[in-house]
Motif scaffolding. Structure first.
Motif, PDB file in Angstrom:
ATOM      1  N   MET A  73     -29.817  86.622  42.680  1.00 53.74           N
ATOM      2  CA  MET A  73     -29.292  87.794  43.424  1.00 53.74           C
ATOM      3  C   MET A  73     -30.693  88.465  43.991  1.00 53.74           C
ATOM      4  SD  MET A  73     -27.545  90.908  41.622  1.00 53.74           S
ATOM      5  CE  MET A  73     -28.701  91.344  40.709  1.00 53.74           C
ATOM      6  N   ILE A  74     -31.555  88.781  43.393  1.00 53.16           N
ATOM      7  CA  ILE A  74     -32.605  89.808  43.598  1.00 53.16           C
ATOM      8  C   ILE A  74     -33.334  89.012  44.578  1.00 53.16           C
ATOM      9  CG2 ILE A  74     -34.896  91.109  42.911  1.00 53.16           C
ATOM     10  CD1 ILE A  74     -31.883  92.190  42.303  1.00 53.16           C
ATOM     11  N   GLN A  75     -33.484  87.458  44.696  1.00 53.12           N
ATOM     12  CA  GLN A  75     -34.630  86.846  45.314  1.00 53.12           C
ATOM     13  C   GLN A  75     -34.137  86.775  46.648  1.00 53.12           C
ATOM     14  OE1 GLN A  75     -32.756  85.686  42.741  1.00 53.12           O
ATOM     15  NE2 GLN A  75     -31.772  83.698  43.460  1.00 53.12           N
ATOM     16  N   ARG A  76     -32.584  87.358  47.238  1.00 51.60           N
ATOM     17  CA  ARG A  76     -32.552  87.259  48.423  1.00 51.60           C
ATOM     18  C   ARG A  76     -32.742  88.569  49.170  1.00 51.60           C
ATOM     19  NH1 ARG A  76     -26.183  85.728  47.766  1.00 51.60           N
ATOM     20  NH2 ARG A  76     -26.383  87.698  48.467  1.00 51.60           N
ATOM     21  N   ILE A  77     -33.141  88.293  50.730  1.00 49.93           N
ATOM     22  CA  ILE A  77     -33.676  89.351  51.265  1.00 49.93           C
ATOM     23  C   ILE A  77     -32.469  90.576  51.374  1.00 49.93           C
ATOM     24  CG2 ILE A  77     -33.118  88.482  53.639  1.00 49.93           C
ATOM     25  CD1 ILE A  77     -36.100  90.645  52.837  1.00 49.93           C
ATOM     26  N   GLN A  78     -31.190  90.118  51.666  1.00 48.24           N
ATOM     27  CA  GLN A  78     -30.387  91.079  51.824  1.00 48.24           C
ATOM     28  C   GLN A  78     -30.380  91.930  50.541  1.00 48.24           C
ATOM     29  OE1 GLN A  78     -29.776  87.683  52.012  1.00 48.24           O
ATOM     30  NE2 GLN A  78     -27.889  87.077  51.129  1.00 48.24           N
ATOM     31  N   SER A  79     -30.520  91.613  49.362  1.00 48.32           N
ATOM     32  CA  SER A  79     -30.460  92.377  48.185  1.00 48.32           C
ATOM     33  C   SER A  79     -31.406  93.613  48.316  1.00 48.32           C
ATOM     34  CB  SER A  79     -30.728  91.561  46.947  1.00 48.32           C
ATOM     35  OG  SER A  79     -29.755  90.325  46.748  1.00 48.32           O
ATOM     36  N   ILE A  80     -32.552  93.330  48.877  1.00 44.14           N
ATOM     37  CA  ILE A  80     -33.507  94.327  49.262  1.00 44.14           C
ATOM     38  C   ILE A  80     -32.900  95.328  50.058  1.00 44.14           C
ATOM     39  CG2 ILE A  80     -35.918  94.935  50.174  1.00 44.14           C
ATOM     40  CD1 ILE A  80     -36.676  92.205  49.042  1.00 44.14           C
ATOM     41  N   TYR A  81     -32.378  94.783  51.161  1.00 45.05           N
ATOM     42  CA  TYR A  81     -31.725  95.778  52.212  1.00 45.05           C
ATOM     43  C   TYR A  81     -30.656  96.696  51.652  1.00 45.05           C
ATOM     44  CZ  TYR A  81     -34.382  93.576  55.991  1.00 45.05           C
ATOM     45  OH  TYR A  81     -35.216  92.876  56.876  1.00 45.05           O
ATOM     46  N   LEU A  82     -29.732  95.986  50.677  1.00 43.66           N
ATOM     47  CA  LEU A  82     -28.614  96.574  50.123  1.00 43.66           C
ATOM     48  C   LEU A  82     -29.257  97.737  48.890  1.00 43.66           C
ATOM     49  CD1 LEU A  82     -26.150  93.560  49.668  1.00 43.66           C
ATOM     50  CD2 LEU A  82     -25.770  95.657  51.143  1.00 43.66           C
ATOM     51  N   SER A  83     -30.401  97.357  48.509  1.00 40.96           N
ATOM     52  CA  SER A  83     -30.841  98.360  47.435  1.00 40.96           C
ATOM     53  C   SER A  83     -31.391  99.523  48.038  1.00 40.96           C
ATOM     54  CB  SER A  83     -31.973  97.653  46.528  1.00 40.96           C
ATOM     55  OG  SER A  83     -31.496  96.397  45.883  1.00 40.96           O
ATOM     56  N   LEU A  84     -32.152  99.225  49.107  1.00 39.12           N
ATOM     57  CA  LEU A  84     -32.744 100.300  50.053  1.00 39.12           C
ATOM     58  C   LEU A  84     -31.415 101.127  50.226  1.00 39.12           C
ATOM     59  CD1 LEU A  84     -35.532  98.669  52.027  1.00 39.12           C
ATOM     60  CD2 LEU A  84     -35.822 100.636  50.234  1.00 39.12           C
TER      61      LEU A  84
END
Length: 127
Positions: free
Chosen positions: A1-12
């Protein structure tokens, strides 16, 4: 889950939505903006934790983009009816940058979700 780039965008998106929603809490006449920003932040985190179902994740992100457009509409209406700047935002119209940034982050997350979906489907073809 966290290793995906979309997780960073959604977290931001979630963090920015909740933090800015908390900041607008100090302005008494911005209740709708505050509630919409909180809803945007919470939906981003719900989408983040729906990582096993990419279709649901995309639909939640599209709903979140629609809510951002509604938020922009409310903000434009408020800006057209106000005479000057806000309490701590001296320039008129600066607060419109937040929903636009959130839309960009959600669009980038959807792009990478689609990329992930295509990758999984291509691997499934080989099985």
């Amino acid at each position: 889950m966290i290793q995906r780039i979309q997780s960073i965008y959604l977290s931001l998106t979630g963090i920015i939505g909740l933090v800015v929603g908390y900041i607008t809490d100090f302005i008494p006449d911005e209740l709708t903006d505050m509630l919409l920003l909180f809803m945007i932040g919470l939906l981003a985190f719900v989408s983040l934790f729906c990582f096993k179902s990419r279709g649901v994740q995309r639909k939640i992100n599209y709903l979140n983009i629609i809510i951002n457009v509604v938020l922009i509409g409310f903000m434009v209406y408020d800006l057209l009816n106000s005479s000057g700047g806000r309490n701590f935002l001296p320039e008129k119209g600066v607060e419109l940058l937040v929903p636009v940034l959130l839309i960009i982050l959600l669009a980038m997350a959807n792009k990478y979700i689609n990329k992930d979906d295509k990758l999984v489907k291509s691997v499934d073809r080989f099985r």
